[in-house]
Design an enzyme around this catalytic site. Structure first.
Site, PDB file in Angstrom:
ATOM      1  CG  ASN A 154      -1.673   1.435   1.336  1.00 55.04           C
ATOM      2  OD1 ASN A 154      -1.923   1.849   0.620  1.00 55.04           O
ATOM      3  ND2 ASN A 154      -2.418   1.209   2.366  1.00 55.04           N
ATOM      4  CD1 TRP A 155       3.572   1.372  -3.022  1.00 53.35           C
ATOM      5  CD2 TRP A 155       3.860   2.845  -4.453  1.00 53.35           C
ATOM      6  NE1 TRP A 155       4.618   0.972  -3.963  1.00 53.35           N
ATOM      7  CE2 TRP A 155       5.025   1.994  -4.763  1.00 53.35           C
ATOM      8  CE3 TRP A 155       4.004   3.906  -5.303  1.00 53.35           C
ATOM      9  CZ2 TRP A 155       5.519   1.802  -5.783  1.00 53.35           C
ATOM     10  CZ3 TRP A 155       4.962   4.100  -6.422  1.00 53.35           C
ATOM     11  CH2 TRP A 155       5.732   2.830  -6.598  1.00 53.35           C
ATOM     12  CE  LYS A 156      -0.036   3.253   4.905  1.00 53.18           C
ATOM     13  NZ  LYS A 156       0.131   3.477   6.410  1.00 53.18           N
ATOM     14  CG  HIS A 177      -5.351   1.541   5.799  1.00 54.48           C
ATOM     15  ND1 HIS A 177      -5.114   2.596   6.545  1.00 54.48           N
ATOM     16  CD2 HIS A 177      -4.659   0.868   5.389  1.00 54.48           C
ATOM     17  CE1 HIS A 177      -3.824   2.294   6.887  1.00 54.48           C
ATOM     18  NE2 HIS A 177      -3.470   1.247   6.037  1.00 54.48           N
ATOM     19  CD  GLU A 208      -2.860   5.233   7.182  1.00 51.70           C
ATOM     20  OE1 GLU A 208      -2.948   5.386   5.724  1.00 51.70           O
ATOM     21  OE2 GLU A 208      -1.654   4.811   7.880  1.00 51.70           O
ATOM     22  CD  GLU A 237      -3.216  -2.849   7.568  1.00 48.31           C
ATOM     23  OE1 GLU A 237      -1.934  -2.854   7.120  1.00 48.31           O
ATOM     24  OE2 GLU A 237      -3.764  -2.145   7.440  1.00 48.31           O
ATOM     25  N   GLY A 281       3.347   1.529  11.004  1.00 51.45           N
ATOM     26  CA  GLY A 281       4.157   2.634  10.691  1.00 51.45           C
ATOM     27  C   GLY A 281       4.802   2.994  12.135  1.00 51.45           C
ATOM     28  CB  SER A 294       5.753  -2.599  12.009  1.00 49.18           C
ATOM     29  OG  SER A 294       5.377  -1.551  12.384  1.00 49.18           O
ATOM     30  N   GLY A 315       2.803  -1.136   4.391  1.00 48.33           N
ATOM     31  CA  GLY A 315       2.731  -0.067   4.115  1.00 48.33           C
ATOM     32  C   GLY A 315       4.409   0.475   3.579  1.00 48.33           C
ATOM     33  N   GLY A 316       4.982   0.964   4.589  1.00 45.21           N
ATOM     34  CA  GLY A 316       6.291   1.619   4.572  1.00 45.21           C
ATOM     35  C   GLY A 316       7.266   0.608   3.681  1.00 45.21           C
TER      36      GLY A 316
HETATM   37  C1  PEP Z   1      -0.659  -0.001   6.752  1.00 45.63           C
HETATM   38  O1  PEP Z   1      -0.586   1.279   6.560  1.00 45.63           O
HETATM   39  O2  PEP Z   1      -1.586  -0.757   6.133  1.00 45.63           O
HETATM   40  C2  PEP Z   1       0.566  -0.353   7.020  1.00 45.63           C
HETATM   41  C3  PEP Z   1       0.793  -1.954   7.425  1.00 45.63           C
HETATM   42  O3  PEP Z   1       1.907   0.248   7.013  1.00 45.63           O
HETATM   43  P1  PEP Z   1       3.332  -0.240   7.728  1.00 45.63           P
HETATM   44  O4  PEP Z   1       3.796  -1.516   6.916  1.00 45.63           O
HETATM   45  O5  PEP Z   1       4.244   0.801   7.409  1.00 45.63           O
HETATM   46  O6  PEP Z   1       3.143  -0.416   9.191  1.00 45.63           O
END
Ligand code: PEP
Length: 264
Positions: free
Chosen positions: A12-14, A100, A102, A170, A176, A216, A237-238
């Site tokens: 997920n590039w957000k 999600h 967010e 999640e 993050g 993470s 994500g990251g």
């Molecule tokens: C996410 O936002 O769905 C996520 C899992 O981010 P990260 O891997 O950066 O924790």
């Protein structure tokens, strides 16, 4: 991970990325050492909406498919700034993330909103990746399983099946932050999610539905997390923003699956 459920790694590039980054990302696949095991993995990249067409062009010659990060519950209409599931399908996506945290937090999306979006995704022929997860306070209060299973039951459509739906657990506090739950905690929540799906959709759907973990996930912890029986992949994500990290994460997941499949 279970040999009967092919693993899914979804990046997920957000709200990150440029067309140049898409080009580099696509080249990195072709330039990287190609691992046969990767073909057993379903790899989904979810870029921001404006980059989707470019990603889809590149995906046709590569090893991944493309997903959206959100969709509206209507097919079209006066919803400035929104994107429908039908539009995502039209430009080449095969899936979409819905609910999600967010979006739940910033746009006040509740379970019923997420369910409508997941239904729209299904209607458009997309797989909905339905996200659920608890806050740090809810975890501290011992409410994780109750919160998460309620979110699952209220967010997935009545007619959802393993073909059109995946669930991503999640924990909000793990996104993050570099923090992850203990392995037995992830196992416990995933097991509870599968149990909730069994009660509502039947044992067969529950046995086949893919339940991803997100929060993470990095190349060096993905194998340990995916070794858990009921964890069928990762939402990342990251680490999906660096092509090196993303592909080594995918390769580690694929290796584990290949090893598991050889054992049976
Ligand atoms: C996410 O936002 O769905 C996520 C899992 O981010 P990260 O891997 O950066 O924790």
């Amino acid at each position: 991970m279970n040999h009967k459920r092919p693993p899914v790694i979804a990046g997920n590039w957000k709200m990150n990325g440029t067309s140049e980054m898409v080009r580099q990302f696509s080249e990195s696949i072709l330039n990287n050492v190609w691992d046969e095991n990767l073909k057993q993995c379903e790899i989904i990249v979810c870029p921001p909406a404006p980059l989707i067409p470019l990603f889809c062009e590149n995906a046709s010659q590569a090893a991944f498919v493309v997903g959206g990060q959100d969709c509206h519950s209507s097919e079209s209409g006066a919803y400035t700034g929104d994107v429908s599931a039908l539009m995502l399908k039209d430009v080449g996506c095969n899936s979409v993330i819905v609910g999600h945290s967010e979006r739940r937090i910033s746009y006040n999306e509740i379970n019923s909103t997420v369910k409508l979006k997941a239904s729209a995704a299904k209607k458009a022929g997309l797989t909905a990746i339905v996200c659920v997860g608890e806050t740090q306070d809810q975890k501290n209060d011992g409410e994780t399983v109750e919160i998460v299973t309620t979110q699952v039951l209220e967010s997935i459509p009545e007619s959802a099946s393993d073909i059109d739906t995946m669930i991503a657990y999640e924990p909000i506090w793990a996104i993050g932050t570099g923090k992850i739950p203990k392995i037995n905690e992830i196992a416990n929540v995933h097991n509870a999610i599968r149990g909730a799906v069994a009660k509502s959709k039947g044992a067969e759907v529950a046995e086949r539905i893919r339940i991803l973990y997100g929060g993470s996930v990095k190349p060096d912890n993905v194998a340990e997390i995916l070794s858990i029986d009921d964890v069928d992949g990762a939402l990342v994500g990251g680490a999906s923003l660096s092509s090196n990290d993303f592909w080594s994460l995918c390769t580690n997941a694929a290796k584990l699956f290949a090893m598991l499949s050889r054992k049976v």
